[in-house]
Design a protein around this motif. Structure first.
Motif, mmCIF file in Angstrom:
data_model
loop_
_atom_site.group_PDB
_atom_site.id
_atom_site.type_symbol
_atom_site.label_atom_id
_atom_site.label_comp_id
_atom_site.label_asym_id
_atom_site.label_seq_id
_atom_site.Cartn_x
_atom_site.Cartn_y
_atom_site.Cartn_z
ATOM 1 N N LEU A 182 0.850 -1.082 -0.119
ATOM 2 C CA LEU A 182 0.109 -0.008 -0.082
ATOM 3 C C LEU A 182 0.907 1.388 -0.036
ATOM 4 C CD1 LEU A 182 -2.796 -0.874 2.442
ATOM 5 C CD2 LEU A 182 -3.224 -0.419 0.141
ATOM 6 N N TYR A 186 1.130 4.328 -2.986
ATOM 7 C CA TYR A 186 0.341 5.597 -2.848
ATOM 8 C C TYR A 186 1.346 6.813 -2.438
ATOM 9 C CZ TYR A 186 -4.208 3.366 -3.421
ATOM 10 O OH TYR A 186 -5.264 2.952 -3.825
ATOM 11 N N TYR A 213 -5.744 3.556 6.062
ATOM 12 C CA TYR A 213 -6.230 3.092 4.944
ATOM 13 C C TYR A 213 -7.636 2.611 4.975
ATOM 14 C CZ TYR A 213 -7.338 -0.461 1.119
ATOM 15 O OH TYR A 213 -8.094 -0.990 0.132
ATOM 16 N N PRO A 215 -10.618 0.466 4.052
ATOM 17 C CA PRO A 215 -11.274 -0.271 2.632
ATOM 18 C C PRO A 215 -12.444 -0.128 2.141
ATOM 19 C CG PRO A 215 -11.384 -1.493 4.974
ATOM 20 C CD PRO A 215 -10.855 -0.149 5.217
ATOM 21 N N PRO A 216 -12.574 -0.531 0.874
ATOM 22 C CA PRO A 216 -13.686 -0.340 0.168
ATOM 23 C C PRO A 216 -15.124 -0.446 0.974
ATOM 24 C CG PRO A 216 -12.243 -1.693 -1.287
ATOM 25 C CD PRO A 216 -11.794 -1.619 0.113
ATOM 26 N N ILE A 244 -5.731 6.789 2.560
ATOM 27 C CA ILE A 244 -6.468 6.394 1.442
ATOM 28 C C ILE A 244 -7.844 6.098 1.679
ATOM 29 C CG2 ILE A 244 -6.197 4.670 -0.290
ATOM 30 C CD1 ILE A 244 -3.111 4.840 1.311
ATOM 31 N N ASP A 246 -10.418 3.808 0.211
ATOM 32 C CA ASP A 246 -10.616 3.290 -1.148
ATOM 33 C C ASP A 246 -12.209 3.380 -1.568
ATOM 34 O OD1 ASP A 246 -10.610 1.205 -3.152
ATOM 35 O OD2 ASP A 246 -9.134 0.183 -1.721
ATOM 36 N N LYS A 247 -12.625 2.555 -2.585
ATOM 37 C CA LYS A 247 -13.986 2.691 -3.244
ATOM 38 C C LYS A 247 -14.955 2.986 -2.254
ATOM 39 C CE LYS A 247 -12.650 1.152 -7.391
ATOM 40 N NZ LYS A 247 -12.909 -0.147 -8.716
ATOM 41 N N THR A 276 -8.680 9.678 -2.737
ATOM 42 C CA THR A 276 -9.991 9.032 -2.678
ATOM 43 C C THR A 276 -10.286 8.180 -3.839
ATOM 44 O OG1 THR A 276 -11.031 11.149 -3.297
ATOM 45 C CG2 THR A 276 -11.073 10.737 -1.096
ATOM 46 N N LEU A 277 -10.472 7.193 -3.950
ATOM 47 C CA LEU A 277 -11.006 6.502 -4.921
ATOM 48 C C LEU A 277 -12.585 6.581 -5.353
ATOM 49 C CD1 LEU A 277 -8.753 3.334 -4.508
ATOM 50 C CD2 LEU A 277 -8.214 5.436 -5.556
#
Lengths: 499, 250
Positions: A182, A186, A213, A215-216, A244, A246-247, A276-277
C-alpha cells in the motif's frame, strides 16, 4: 454564547509572552547528529528499520533536494535557514511498543494533560459508552488518537475496533514494514518527491506520521486524530501522513498541534497526502496552534507544509478545514486535484495572524475531470503588525468540462499596522467552466464595537464576539470536538489586539 | 436627586466645538423630548452620554444617579443602566440575535454581581418580551440586524431595551426610516416601558413621533445649547412655526 464568554476570560489571563503551551518535557532524546547528509538519511532509515526500497526512495529525494533552491515567491520574510545547523531526527528513548497507556512515560502523559488533551480521556470514553453495533453516530462519539510525540508515535489506541472494521491506522513507519504494497503504491503519488523544496526535504528525512487505509465500502467507525507536538530544541519536525479512502469509503481525520516556547526558530515541513477512489470521501481538519514567537517577533515555528488531496476516483470528495492561529511563518496550501469525474473539493480556512506573524496560505483546486466542483471559503484575520495573505489557484483543464468553483475570501483587519492580501489565480482552459470569486476586506468597525460595548460587553468581549461571527461559516465545518477548541484558540490568539 | 444631570457641557469634535455649555436635568419617571434642526448637537449629546469615542469633553459634567458618568467606560455606563437606542443599528454577521442578546444581558448581570441567566430561563424571558413586541423567533435566529428592515431594526433596539431594563433610555431619531405603521408598533413598545423608575430622552426632528410617545418635557436645541424648554405643547408650537425663531436666540 457561553463559549465566547469563556474564551474572553481566557484571553485576559494570557498574553503573548506567556504562551500557555510553552513548557518543555524533560525526557532523554535519541538524536541524529546535527546537519543533513546522506548519512543522516541513512541514520533515520536505519532507526526505523526500513526496507531497502524505502532508503532508496529517501536517498533519491535527498539527491534531488540538493539540486533545488528554496522558493521565494511567498509574501514572507525570515532569516536564511542553515540546514546544516538543525537536527533531523529525535525520538523519546527506550520505549518499545506499548499495549496500554500505563506503559507510556508518565512525563509524556503529563504533557498531554497540560495541553488539556489527556489520552486517558480517550480510554475512559472507550470503556464507558459504546454505541450498539452497526449504529453510527449514536451515543458518545469516539476519537482514536495516534499521538505523535516529537518524531515517534508513542501511543496508538482503538486499534482493535478499527481492525474489526478493516481500517488500518498506524504510524507510517510501521506501515512501511507491515503494508509495503500500500505504501509503495500511494506514497509520493500525490506529492511526488520532486514536488517542491520543502516536500522534497520531507521525503528525504521524514520521521514519522500517520497512515490510514479505509477499505472499500467502509465508513470509518470513529474520528481519527493525531496531536503533533514539537518538543526537542532545534529539531526540525518532518511529519509524513498518508490517507487512502478506497472505493465508497469515508474517513474524518483531525489534526491539532501546539509547541513549547523557545527562542530558536523551528522548522516544520510536513507532507500530507490524501487519496480518494471512486465514491470515497475524506474530511481532513486541522487546528494549528504552534508557538508564534514572542511580542518582539523572536522565535516561533516556521511552518512550510505541503498538503494535497487527489480525488482519483469518480464522485469522490475531499474536504480540508483548517484553523491556523500559530507559527511565526505559515506557508501552506492544502489543495485538491479533481481528477475523477463529478469529484468535489472543499477548502474552509480561518487564518489568524497577530503580533509579528506572517501567513501565506490558501489552496489550489485543480479541475481535471468532467463536472467537477470546488468550494473555497477563506477567512483571514490580521492584527498587530502581522501580514496575512490568501493565495489561491483555481484552474480547469481543457477536458474539465462543466467545472465549477465558488470562492469567497474575506479579510478582517484589527488595528492599522497589519496587512491583508488576496492573490487569486484563476485559469479556465475550456469555455464551459464556471468560476465565481468574491473577496472582501473590512476593518473591524468602531461603530460595531461601540454598539457592543453600549450593550455592556467589554472591548475585548466585543472583539471576540465579532470575530467569532466572522469565522462562523468555517467553524461550522469542524467536527464538534474541535469547534469549541478552535473558538477558544481564536480569541486567545487575538488577545491584546485592541485598546 | 435627579437621574441625569448634564451641567454646562462643552464638547469638541476635531477641534470644533459642538456643544457650548448644555444643561439638562431628567428625573426618574419622566419622558423628555429633545428637538432641534440638523446640526444642533442632538446626536452628539446622546453619544457623549453613552460614551462613544471621538468626542472631547472640554467642560462641564454629567451626573447619573449622582455619579460622574464621564469617568466611566461605555460598558460600565451600560451596566449602570444607560441605554442608547441607535439611529442606525449596526449589523453583526454570523452572530445570531439570540446569542448577542444573551451574551450582552449576562455581561451586564455579571458586572453587577447578579447571577447569569441559564439558556432555558433566558429563552423563556426573551420569548415573552419578543412576543409583546410582535417579534417572531425566526428574526432572532438571524445575524444581529443582518437583512433586517428599518422597522425590524428599531424593534430589535426596543427588544433590547425591554430585556436589559435600563433606568435611562435615550432614543436617537427612532422615527427615521419608519413608515407610519412601523412607527406605531415601535412607539407602543416604548410606551409599554414607561415606568416611575425609568426616564426616557427622545431625540427627534419631528413632532410626529411625539403624538405616539407623549413627552412630559420638550427641549429645543439650537447650535449646541438648549434654547427653550416647556411642556408637550411646545412641540406643537414648533411644528407650526419651525425652528427659525430659535436660531437667533442661540
Amino acid at each position: 454564547m457561553a463559549a465566547v464568554q469563556e474564551t474572553v476570560d481566557r484571553v485576559r489571563r494570557i498574553d503573548v509572552d506567556q504562551y500557555r503551551y510553552g513548557f518543555e518535557t524533560l525526557i532523554e532524546s535519541d538524536k541524529a547528529p546535527k546537519g543533513l547528509s546522506e548519512d543522516t538519511v541513512r541514520f533515520i532509515s536505519a532507526k526505523k528499520n526500513e526496507p531497502a526500497w524505502m532508503l532508496e526512495w529517501r536517498l533519491e529525494a535527498y539527491r534531488r533536494w540538493l539540486t533545488m533552491t528554496e522558493p521565494k515567491w511567498a509574501r514572507v520574510n525570515y532569516p536564511k535557514i542553515d540546514y546544516q545547523d538543525l537536527y533531523y531526527y529525535s525520538a523519546p528513548k527506550a520505549k518499545k511498543t506499548v499495549s496500554s497507556l500505563d506503559e507510556i512515560d508518565p512525563e509524556i502523559l503529563k504533557t498531554y494533560e497540560k495541553l488539556g488533551i489527556p489520552l486517558r480521556e480517550v480510554e475512559v470514553l472507550e470503556g464507558v459508552v459504546r454505541p450498539p453495533e452497526g449504529e453510527e453516530g449514536s451515543g458518545q462519539r469516539k476519537i482514536a488518537v495516534d499521538a505523535v510525540f516529537d518524531s515517534v508515535s508513542v501511543a496508538t489506541t482503538f486499534q482493535k475496533e478499527l481492525k474489526k472494521a478493516g481500517v488500518i491506522f498506524m504510524p507510517i513507519s510501521e506501515a512501511i514494514r507491515e503494508h509495503p504494497e500500500l505504501v509503495k503504491k500511494y506514497l509520493g503519488s500525490v506529492v511526488p518527491t520532486s514536488d517542491n523544496y520543502f516536500a522534497t526535504l520531507n521525503s528525504a528525512v521524514f520521521s514519522d506520521g500517520s497512515f490510514v487505509y479505509v477499505p472499500p465500502g467502509v465508513r470509518c467507525p470513529m474520528e481519527l486524530s493525531t496531536y503533533f507536538r514539537i518538543n526537542e530544541r532545534n529539531t526540525g519536525q518532518f511529519e509524513r501522513t498518508l490517507i487512502i479512502a478506497d472505493k465508497g469509503a469515508y474517513v474524518s481525520y483531525l489534526e491539532g498541534c501546539t509547541a513549547p516556547q523557545r527562542d530558536e526558530n523551528q522548522l516544520h515541513a510536513a507532507v500530507v497526502e490524501l487519496v480518494t477512489l471512486d465514491d470515497a470521501e475524506i474530511k481532513y481538519s486541522t487546528v494549528q496552534n504552534w508557538y508564534p514567537g514572542n511580542s518582539e517577533g523572536v522565535g516561533g515555528i516556521y511552518n512550510f507544509v505541503t498538503k494535497r488531496g487527489d480525488c482519483r476516483g469518480n464522485n469522490s470528495k475531499i474536504s480540508w478545514t483548517q484553523v491556523e492561529t500559530g507559527s511565526a511563518i505559515t506557508w501552506k496550501y492544502p489543495s485538491c486535484i479533481l481528477r475523477g469525474d463529478n469529484s468535489r473539493g472543499e477548502f474552509y480556512s480561518v487564518a489568524i495572524s497577530n503580533g509579528h506573524q506572517q501567513v501565506d496560505s490558501g489552496t489550489k483546486m485543480i479541475h481535471l475531470g468532467k463536472n467537477t466542483t470546488s468550494r473555497i471559503i477563506s477567512k483571514g484575520i490580521a492584527a498587530g503588525v502581522s501580514q496575512n495573505t490568501y493565495r489561491g489557484l483555481v484552474t480547469a483543464h481543457r477536458k474539465a468540462t462543466g467545472a465549477r468553483n465558488f470562492t469567497a475570501c474575506d479579510s478582517l483587519l484589527i488595528g492599522d499596522k497589519c496587512g491583508a492580501h488576496t492573490v487569486p489565480y484563476v485559469e479556465a482552459k475550456n469555455s464551459s467552466a464556471l468560476f465565481e470569486h468574491e473577496a472582501t476586506t473590512s476593518k473591524i468597525s468602531e461603530d460595531v464595537l461601540f454598539y457592543c460595548v453600549q450593550r455592556g460587553l467589554t472591548q475585548e468581549e466585543a472583539v471576540g464576539l465579532v470575530v467569532n461571527g466572522f469565522v462562523k461559516d468555517v467553524l461550522q465545518q469542524l467536527p464538534m470536538e474541535f469547534a469549541v477548541e478552535a473558538q477558544k484558540l481564536i480569541s486567545i490568539s487575538l488577545e491584546g489586539s485592541v485598546g | 436627586m435627579s437621574l441625569l444631570e448634564v451641567k454646562d457641557l462643552q464638547v469638541r469634535v476635531d477641534e470644533r466645538e459642538i456643544l457650548h455649555g448644555l444643561s439638562l436635568t431628567v428625573n426618574a419617571g419622566e419622558v423628555h423630548a429633545i428637538m432641534g434642526p440638523n446640526g444642533s448637537g442632538k446626536s452628539t449629546l446622546s453619544h457623549v452620554i453613552a460614551g462613544k469615542p471621538g468626542y472631547e469633553v472640554t467642560g462641564g459634567e454629567i451626573l447619573f444617579k449622582g455619579e460622574d458618568l464621564l469617568e466611566m467606560s461605555p460598558d460600565e455606563r451600560a451596566v449602570k443602566g444607560v441605554f442608547l437606542a441607535f439611529q442606525y443599528p449596526v449589523e453583526i454577521p454570523g452572530v445570531t440575535t439570540i446569542n448577542f442578546l444573551r451574551t450582552a444581558l449576562n455581561a451586564q448581570r455579571k458586572a453587577r454581581g447578579e447571577a447569569e441567566f441559564l439558556v432555558p430561563d433566558f429563552l423563556k424571558k426573551m420569548r415573552s418580551v419578543a412576543g409583546s413586541l410582535n417579534i417572531p423567533m425566526d428574526m432572532l435566529k438571524r445575524g444581529v440586524n443582518v437583512g433586517f428592515s428599518g422597522g425590524e431594526k428599531k424593534r430589535n433596539e426596543i427588544l433590547q431595551m425591554a430585556l436589559f431594563e435600563p433606568s435611562l433610555c435615550i432614543l436617537d431619531e427612532m422615527d427615521s426610516g419608519l413608515d407610519i405603521d412601523a412607527l406605531r408598533v415601535a412607539a407602543d413598545g416604548v410606551n409599554a416601558l414607561r415606568s416611575p423608575e425609568r426616564a426616557m430622552v427622545v431625540i427627534t426632528h419631528y413632532q410626529r413621533l411625539l403624538n405616539y410617545i407623549v413627552p412630559d418635557v420638550v427641549h429645543v436645541m439650537s447650535k449646541g445649547r438648549v434654547v427653550k424648554s416647556g411642556g408637550k405643547e411646545l412641540a406643537l408650537e414648533l411644528e407650526a412655526s419651525g425652528y427659525a425663531q430659535f436660531e437667533d436666540a442661540a
